[in-house]
Design a protein around this motif. Structure first.
Motif, PDB file in Angstrom:
ATOM      1  N   UNK A   1      -5.248  -3.573   0.369  1.00  0.00           N
ATOM      2  CA  UNK A   1      -6.195  -2.832   0.888  1.00  0.00           C
ATOM      3  C   UNK A   1      -7.477  -2.811  -0.197  1.00  0.00           C
TER       4      UNK A   1
ATOM      5  N   UNK B   1     -12.557   3.741   2.126  1.00  0.00           N
ATOM      6  CA  UNK B   1     -11.137   3.970   1.625  1.00  0.00           C
ATOM      7  C   UNK B   1     -10.910   5.279   0.997  1.00  0.00           C
ATOM      8  N   UNK B   2      -9.653   5.791   1.288  1.00  0.00           N
ATOM      9  CA  UNK B   2      -9.411   7.097   0.626  1.00  0.00           C
ATOM     10  C   UNK B   2      -9.220   7.034  -1.052  1.00  0.00           C
ATOM     11  N   UNK B   3      -8.542   6.036  -1.380  1.00  0.00           N
ATOM     12  CA  UNK B   3      -8.594   5.819  -2.881  1.00  0.00           C
ATOM     13  C   UNK B   3     -10.052   5.632  -3.653  1.00  0.00           C
TER      14      UNK B   3
ATOM     15  N   UNK C   1     -14.746   7.706   6.378  1.00  0.00           N
ATOM     16  CA  UNK C   1     -14.251   9.128   6.485  1.00  0.00           C
ATOM     17  C   UNK C   1     -15.246  10.039   6.009  1.00  0.00           C
TER      18      UNK C   1
ATOM     19  N   UNK D   1      -7.961  -4.188   6.442  1.00  0.00           N
ATOM     20  CA  UNK D   1      -7.607  -3.593   5.437  1.00  0.00           C
ATOM     21  C   UNK D   1      -7.019  -2.275   5.560  1.00  0.00           C
ATOM     22  N   UNK D   2      -6.822  -1.984   6.847  1.00  0.00           N
ATOM     23  CA  UNK D   2      -6.120  -0.658   6.862  1.00  0.00           C
ATOM     24  C   UNK D   2      -6.839   0.479   6.264  1.00  0.00           C
ATOM     25  N   UNK D   3      -8.271   0.366   6.354  1.00  0.00           N
ATOM     26  CA  UNK D   3      -9.091   1.376   5.794  1.00  0.00           C
ATOM     27  C   UNK D   3      -9.168   2.798   6.787  1.00  0.00           C
ATOM     28  N   UNK D   4      -9.118   2.529   7.960  1.00  0.00           N
ATOM     29  CA  UNK D   4      -8.821   3.715   8.756  1.00  0.00           C
ATOM     30  C   UNK D   4      -9.757   3.466  10.002  1.00  0.00           C
TER      31      UNK D   4
ATOM     32  N   UNK E   1      -0.439   2.060   6.360  1.00  0.00           N
ATOM     33  CA  UNK E   1      -0.247   2.284   5.077  1.00  0.00           C
ATOM     34  C   UNK E   1      -1.471   2.869   4.268  1.00  0.00           C
ATOM     35  N   UNK E   2      -2.484   3.524   4.887  1.00  0.00           N
ATOM     36  CA  UNK E   2      -3.467   4.292   4.191  1.00  0.00           C
ATOM     37  C   UNK E   2      -4.215   5.270   5.324  1.00  0.00           C
ATOM     38  N   UNK E   3      -3.258   6.398   5.332  1.00  0.00           N
ATOM     39  CA  UNK E   3      -3.783   7.486   6.158  1.00  0.00           C
ATOM     40  C   UNK E   3      -4.829   8.361   5.592  1.00  0.00           C
ATOM     41  N   UNK E   4      -5.306   9.007   6.320  1.00  0.00           N
ATOM     42  CA  UNK E   4      -6.479   9.745   5.846  1.00  0.00           C
ATOM     43  C   UNK E   4      -6.269  11.168   5.163  1.00  0.00           C
TER      44      UNK E   4
ATOM     45  N   UNK F   1      -0.451  12.750   5.524  1.00  0.00           N
ATOM     46  CA  UNK F   1       0.036  11.539   6.162  1.00  0.00           C
ATOM     47  C   UNK F   1       0.279  10.421   4.990  1.00  0.00           C
ATOM     48  N   UNK F   2      -0.581  10.629   3.828  1.00  0.00           N
ATOM     49  CA  UNK F   2      -0.416   9.453   3.105  1.00  0.00           C
ATOM     50  C   UNK F   2       0.908   9.550   2.294  1.00  0.00           C
TER      51      UNK F   2
END
Lengths: 450, 450
Positions: A93, A238-240, A276, A302-305, B348-351, B355-356
């Motif tokens: 990611x 991305x959340x991170x 987001x 990347x599964x970012x959302x 693999x990357x939920x908001x 969920x994470x």
């Protein structure tokens, strides 16, 4: 001698919104002719009957693409040319992906020969896919952008690009400083921006995590000092990443507000992703006439959302599409539209009862998708006087789509009854094979790489 | 005379799991030879050096695909051939999509000539995309499956199919009855199943909403009476569908349990989608040796949701991939793998924080994706003695992949260092253009539709 191009012509006059048949927003000539000026602008457009009687066109004046669909060249508002070679790199990611793939790839762009060769490949891929204008990230090295601009100038492409500003949180060999970022960007602006070819410059801080406050201030000075200059960066992918930005800029109200606090949110600023964003952030972008580049193939890869298309429409933010090469998986704006549709569809049917209540309702129609890739993007880039439609006075950047490019597309198109259905079949099923011809300033591009 | 095929050979011996380099699970010969029997089975396989010395091969015995990658033909475990013409139909989710697009399209399949012509198109598209075996829904009309089987027999394709059983909740012209569903299916089994060509039969109740209890009982009688017969249906694709099933079968513990209550969950039963299955349902499928067909392009296109790959792996259910034409958007199993990767990445990357915490962790490696499309599917279909690998004794169904099929693929492949990276680039970037040759029972298929 008049030069004229014949085919089915389709282009927008205005935003089609979410109507299924927004007849007032577009122009369609089943059998039409584009008349070009000597210097490659569009002189006139209309039905073949009207244009032939008005201009007394001879057969030898007409380049005939009958049976094919001519639309404005696509506009890709977010992509990284130095990442061409890491498309489809496995298994990470955003943050890890940058460290493992993007940074090592970008380090090679200190070599101008290498940068020129990748620029040629990249620009040819854009054109092969029907993209005639793009807003492009270089690498941190000034020379990477010189290479890109030189190659774009040879093709006479309308390109906007910039060198990355990045003075922290990246490998040493890829860091600049607030001072060199400023001076290198300024030198590129002075040489290229509205000076050579059809090139414009975008100030390009990678994202808030890799620029110090001093560097963001340098970006601010350039953005406000130079006429018509662009600003491109990333936000809320991305959340991170978002959590990291919060640590780095604790006093800013939100991720987008970091940029706003440095005066970087305004006209001709384009923020990639914005997956987001809060409602307040969407409104801030709309109020400031800034734009978002929605990059669905990248966001999924990347599964970012899932980008909140509904909220973007409700706030009337300037919304465009980007491929985001190399995290994106395709150079094709058609494929990008297809995945945008899927992202929007996914959000209208959520699994939990509470999510269903909040389920998004505004559909992505084929008209809206083509609008976002043409006139919508031109408007977001303040270039609607030049590109994005086929109206008289505009630059002759257009593409010819072959609706019989593959057995499946041809089979499907034959079953369609409406323009909407044909556009939708194109965006869901077509790929680079459907791009039959590409015209830049009225001249047909020949792929010298083949 | 010995017949031999030369190229890079890649096939699985076992499930690669989620290892990044699962060396014990596959066989790879950079320069290898497949030796074929006269009747088109695989007689032997090994390195070119070994095979040449063992069989004393002359140049004229060898069909040379050097520099290309030879893999077992892909296996698509869920698709509807009568829906070929409604691929990329705009704007609805499952139930409305069935009413508006699927049912009207399927109504045409009472006409055998029409059914034959679409069967030819559909099978050619499968082969053009490298799919040599598929588990296929016909329409409700018996004649639709006769047409499909006749065309598949001409090609000598290993095909499994069945006529839809549907006696309620659909347009009148598409309804059968428990009795005719039973007798028509039985007649097709008696004529075709293990009798003609390489055809097998699948009992095909569309889904629990369109079959009465009496019809599901008829399906049960056939499933248990006929040797090696398959059962294919849909389960837990869409939240509205699940709620509807709950109303229709209030006494069943869950959607899957409706089928289980009728004895329809067992070996050689394949359930399409299963997006919203509970952990108990996954375990039930695994315990009963039933299989799931994960159909990512369809799940995204209809906005049905994100398949729980993690849970499927944890319960060791037999997991395969399906295109689900026409809700799916591509005949290509490569594209299907690519979208499966994206579905897994997204989870693999939920908001939200909650969920994470529940975020999925098992990655979809390129090895696993290719396994699911070859040996994994063969095992799920209890056909691993016949197809899915290139080991001696298997049927000669294999395909030749051209890693230079497009400028982008070729460019990307040149940057890869490992087999894993090459497989991943193929699944993310390649399409039907990469399918250079297709062999069915050792004979090269020629596309007569071109």
């Amino acid at each position: 001698m008049v030069r004229a191009i014949r085919g089915s012509l389709f282009f927008f006059l205005d935003d089609p919104g979410s109507d299924n048949d927004p007849v007032d927003s577009y122009q369609y000539y089943e059998d039409g002719i584009l008349v070009l000026t000597v210097d490659g602008h569009i002189a006139d457009v209309g039905s073949t009957t009207d244009m032939q009687s008005k201009y007394n066109l001879a057969i030898r004046d007409i380049i005939d693409h009958s049976g094919k669909l001519i639309v404005p060249g696509f506009i890709d508002t977010h992509t990284h040319y130095p990442q061409s070679e890491i498309i489809a790199a496995y298994g990470h990611q955003l943050i890890q992906w940058l460290d493992k793939y993007a940074f090592p790839a970008e380090a090679k762009f200190a070599d101008k020969n290498y940068a020129c060769s990748i620029s040629r490949f990249f620009l040819a891929e854009l054109l092969r896919n029907g993209t005639t204008t793009a807003l492009i990230f270089g690498s941190v090295q000034k020379v990477s952008v010189e290479a890109l601009f030189e190659e774009a100038e040879k093709l006479n492409m309308r390109i906007i690009g910039g060198k990355i500003m990045m003075d922290r949180n990246a490998p040493q060999c890829l860091l600049d400083t607030p001072e060199t970022a400023y001076s290198d960007s300024k030198a590129l602006i002075e040489t290229w921006h509205n000076k050579r070819g059809r090139i414009r410059y975008a100030i390009t801080p990678r994202f808030a995590a890799t620029s110090s406050s001093e560097q963001l201030q340098a970006a601010q000075r350039l953005y406000h000092a130079c006429d018509d200059v662009y600003l491109q960066t990333h936000v809320s992918e991305n959340q991170h990443e978002i959590a990291w930005i919060k640590q780095l800029f604790p006093s800013s109200k939100s991720y987008l507000n970091v940029y706003n606090d440095f005066g970087l949110v305004g006209p001709r600023s384009v923020f990639a992703h914005g997956i987001h964003l809060t409602d307040d952030e969407f409104r801030l972008l709309a109020d400031k006439n800034a734009a978002i580049a929605f990059c669905p193939t990248s966001n999924l890869f990347l599964g970012s959302g899932l980008f909140n298309f509904d909220q973007a429409c409700l706030t009337s933010v300037r919304l465009t599409l980007g491929t985001d090469i190399g995290a994106g998986t395709s150079f094709s704006m058609l494929k990008t539209m297809a995945e945008a549709y899927k992202v929007v569809q996914l959000q209208s049917n959520s699994s939990s009862a509470s999510e269903r209540k909040a389920a998004k309702k505004i559909p992505l129609t084929p008209f809206k998708a083509f609008y976002m890739a043409t006139l919508g993007a031109a408007r977001a880039l303040y270039l609607e006087d030049k590109i994005g439609t086929l109206q008289p006075g505009k630059e002759g950047d257009f593409i010819v789509l072959n609706l019989d490019a593959t057995p499946l597309l041809s089979f499907r198109i034959k079953k369609t009854l409406s323009l909407a259905d044909r556009l939708f079949a194109l965006m869901m099923l077509a790929d680079d094979r459907a791009i039959d011809a590409v015209y830049l300033m009225g001249k047909r591009w020949q792929n010298s790489n083949v």
